[in-house]
Design a protein around this motif. Structure first.
Motif, PDB file in Angstrom:
ATOM      1  N   PHE A  85       0.843  -1.190   0.000  1.00 40.83           N
ATOM      2  CA  PHE A  85       0.000   0.000   0.000  1.00 40.83           C
ATOM      3  C   PHE A  85       0.879   1.241   0.000  1.00 40.83           C
ATOM      4  O   PHE A  85       1.999   1.227   0.516  1.00 40.83           O
ATOM      5  CB  PHE A  85      -0.913   0.019   1.224  1.00 40.83           C
ATOM      6  N   ASP A  86       0.350   2.312  -0.588  1.00 39.85           N
ATOM      7  CA  ASP A  86       1.065   3.589  -0.559  1.00 39.85           C
ATOM      8  C   ASP A  86       0.856   4.311   0.762  1.00 39.85           C
ATOM      9  O   ASP A  86       1.657   5.173   1.134  1.00 39.85           O
ATOM     10  CB  ASP A  86       0.601   4.480  -1.718  1.00 39.85           C
ATOM     11  N   ALA A  87      -0.223   3.966   1.460  1.00 32.07           N
ATOM     12  CA  ALA A  87      -0.500   4.575   2.762  1.00 32.07           C
ATOM     13  C   ALA A  87      -1.588   3.787   3.476  1.00 32.07           C
ATOM     14  O   ALA A  87      -2.380   3.081   2.843  1.00 32.07           O
ATOM     15  CB  ALA A  87      -0.935   6.027   2.602  1.00 32.07           C
ATOM     16  N   VAL A  88      -1.606   3.930   4.803  1.00 30.38           N
ATOM     17  CA  VAL A  88      -2.649   3.322   5.632  1.00 30.38           C
ATOM     18  C   VAL A  88      -3.333   4.427   6.421  1.00 30.38           C
ATOM     19  O   VAL A  88      -2.673   5.197   7.126  1.00 30.38           O
ATOM     20  CB  VAL A  88      -2.055   2.285   6.610  1.00 30.38           C
ATOM     21  N   LEU A  89      -4.652   4.540   6.283  1.00 28.31           N
ATOM     22  CA  LEU A  89      -5.457   5.473   7.081  1.00 28.31           C
ATOM     23  C   LEU A  89      -6.055   4.657   8.212  1.00 28.31           C
ATOM     24  O   LEU A  89      -6.902   3.801   7.981  1.00 28.31           O
ATOM     25  CB  LEU A  89      -6.560   6.110   6.236  1.00 28.31           C
ATOM     26  N   LEU A  90      -5.612   4.915   9.442  1.00 30.60           N
ATOM     27  CA  LEU A  90      -5.875   4.009  10.546  1.00 30.60           C
ATOM     28  C   LEU A  90      -6.664   4.663  11.667  1.00 30.60           C
ATOM     29  O   LEU A  90      -6.164   5.573  12.344  1.00 30.60           O
ATOM     30  CB  LEU A  90      -4.515   3.507  11.062  1.00 30.60           C
ATOM     31  N   ASP A  91      -7.895   4.205  11.864  1.00 28.83           N
ATOM     32  CA  ASP A  91      -8.707   4.702  12.973  1.00 28.83           C
ATOM     33  C   ASP A  91      -8.127   4.180  14.286  1.00 28.83           C
ATOM     34  O   ASP A  91      -7.466   3.134  14.311  1.00 28.83           O
ATOM     35  CB  ASP A  91     -10.154   4.239  12.802  1.00 28.83           C
ATOM     36  N   VAL A  92      -8.366   4.883  15.362  1.00 26.50           N
ATOM     37  CA  VAL A  92      -7.825   4.457  16.662  1.00 26.50           C
ATOM     38  C   VAL A  92      -8.692   3.379  17.291  1.00 26.50           C
ATOM     39  O   VAL A  92      -8.210   2.315  17.678  1.00 26.50           O
ATOM     40  CB  VAL A  92      -7.700   5.665  17.621  1.00 26.50           C
ATOM     41  N   MET A  93     -10.001   3.624  17.381  1.00 26.20           N
ATOM     42  CA  MET A  93     -10.911   2.686  18.024  1.00 26.20           C
ATOM     43  C   MET A  93     -11.389   1.656  17.011  1.00 26.20           C
ATOM     44  O   MET A  93     -12.148   1.977  16.097  1.00 26.20           O
ATOM     45  CB  MET A  93     -12.099   3.428  18.634  1.00 26.20           C
ATOM     46  N   LEU A  94     -10.930   0.413  17.176  1.00 25.34           N
ATOM     47  CA  LEU A  94     -11.266  -0.657  16.228  1.00 25.34           C
ATOM     48  C   LEU A  94     -11.584  -1.941  16.989  1.00 25.34           C
ATOM     49  O   LEU A  94     -11.048  -2.167  18.079  1.00 25.34           O
ATOM     50  CB  LEU A  94     -10.084  -0.929  15.290  1.00 25.34           C
ATOM     51  N   PRO A  95     -12.427  -2.811  16.409  1.00 21.47           N
ATOM     52  CA  PRO A  95     -12.673  -4.120  17.025  1.00 21.47           C
ATOM     53  C   PRO A  95     -11.429  -5.006  16.956  1.00 21.47           C
ATOM     54  O   PRO A  95     -10.600  -4.864  16.056  1.00 21.47           O
ATOM     55  CB  PRO A  95     -13.798  -4.704  16.151  1.00 21.47           C
ATOM     56  N   HIS A  96     -11.293  -5.914  17.908  1.00 14.72           N
ATOM     57  CA  HIS A  96     -10.259  -6.959  17.949  1.00 14.72           C
ATOM     58  C   HIS A  96      -8.858  -6.430  18.264  1.00 14.72           C
ATOM     59  O   HIS A  96      -8.166  -6.982  19.109  1.00 14.72           O
ATOM     60  CB  HIS A  96     -10.226  -7.763  16.644  1.00 14.72           C
ATOM     61  N   LEU A  97      -8.443  -5.383  17.562  1.00 11.87           N
ATOM     62  CA  LEU A  97      -7.107  -4.831  17.768  1.00 11.87           C
ATOM     63  C   LEU A  97      -7.172  -3.342  17.479  1.00 11.87           C
ATOM     64  O   LEU A  97      -7.551  -2.939  16.382  1.00 11.87           O
ATOM     65  CB  LEU A  97      -6.118  -5.527  16.819  1.00 11.87           C
ATOM     66  N   ASP A  98      -6.816  -2.497  18.466  1.00  9.42           N
ATOM     67  CA  ASP A  98      -6.958  -1.053  18.256  1.00  9.42           C
ATOM     68  C   ASP A  98      -5.893  -0.524  17.293  1.00  9.42           C
ATOM     69  O   ASP A  98      -4.881  -1.189  17.020  1.00  9.42           O
ATOM     70  CB  ASP A  98      -6.886  -0.304  19.583  1.00  9.42           C
TER      71      ASP A  98
END
Length: 225
Positions: free
Chosen positions: A45-58
């Protein structure tokens, strides 16, 4: 660009993916931390847009795991307005920048390009020096007179900024912009706290402190390049 969107809000992820597609990018969506970690490890990937609050693994854990696996893909944390702790935790874990939700597609594109430009500027050697202090931005390594300095990511970036501007004052605003990506001055004493941690490493064996405090302005690293 191929961009991994990690967002558990299905509607928000769909809208962001559509907007990125409209301006010419190829988005892929993951709705939980485990799926994100698997996808980012298996595909380019050229980039990852990553939310903080996520199921299973934050999101912070995902960012840390990706960096531990040696992935240098730009990571932009998606945070709610005012969540300073989330931003700092993400940056400490290895994220390159943060964006306040809802993120605008054109700003996402601009931030990714800026991260890539910074990487290209240091791609030749990545080595910066100030006196007996040397940092290698590519290898994420800092030494003083041959002694390895143990510095987490943000402390390392603070030291790099000081060495890069050796014998010149680095203002608090410059630190906020280059290290934390802030375009405002927080009310907390973040810079002072991180400078203190850097100083501890630099003077661990009783060496002279090369960082000069310029009261009311910022800090300066002394030494020849």
């Amino acid at each position: 660009m191929k961009i991994l969107i990690v967002e558990d809000d299905h509607r928000a992820a769909k809208l962001l993916a559509a907007a990125l597609t409209e301006i010419g990018h190829t988005p892929v969506v993951a709705t939980d931390g485990r799926a994100a970690l698997s996808l980012a490890s298996a595909e380019m990937f050229d980039a990852v847009l990553l939310d903080v609050m996520l199921p299973h693994l934050d999101g912070v854990s995902v960012a840390r795991a990706l960096r531990e696996r040696g992935l240098s893909t730009p990571i932009l944390m998606l945070t709610a307005l005012g969540d300073l702790d989330d931003r700092l935790a993400g940056l400490d874990a290895g994220a390159d920048d943060y964006l306040v939700k809802p993120a605008e597609p054109l700003e996402i594109e601009a931030r990714i390009k800026a991260i890539k430009r910074r990487a290209e500027r240091t791609s030749e050697t990545g080595v910066l020096r100030a006196g007996d202090v040397e940092v290698n931005e590519i290898k994420f390594r800092a030494v003083r007179n041959g002694r390895l300095l143990v510095l987490p990511k943000l402390e390392f970036q603070v030291l790099c900024e000081l060495v890069r501007h050796r014998n010149s004052v680095v203002t608090r605003a410059m630190f906020y912009s280059s290290v934390w990506g802030f375009d405002f001055e927080p009310t907390t004493n973040i810079v002072e706290s991180y400078i203190r941690r850097v100083r501890v490493q630099l003077t661990l064996n009783g060496e002279e402190d090369p960082i000069v405090t310029v009261r009311g302005v910022g800090y300066m690293m002394t030494g020849e390049g």
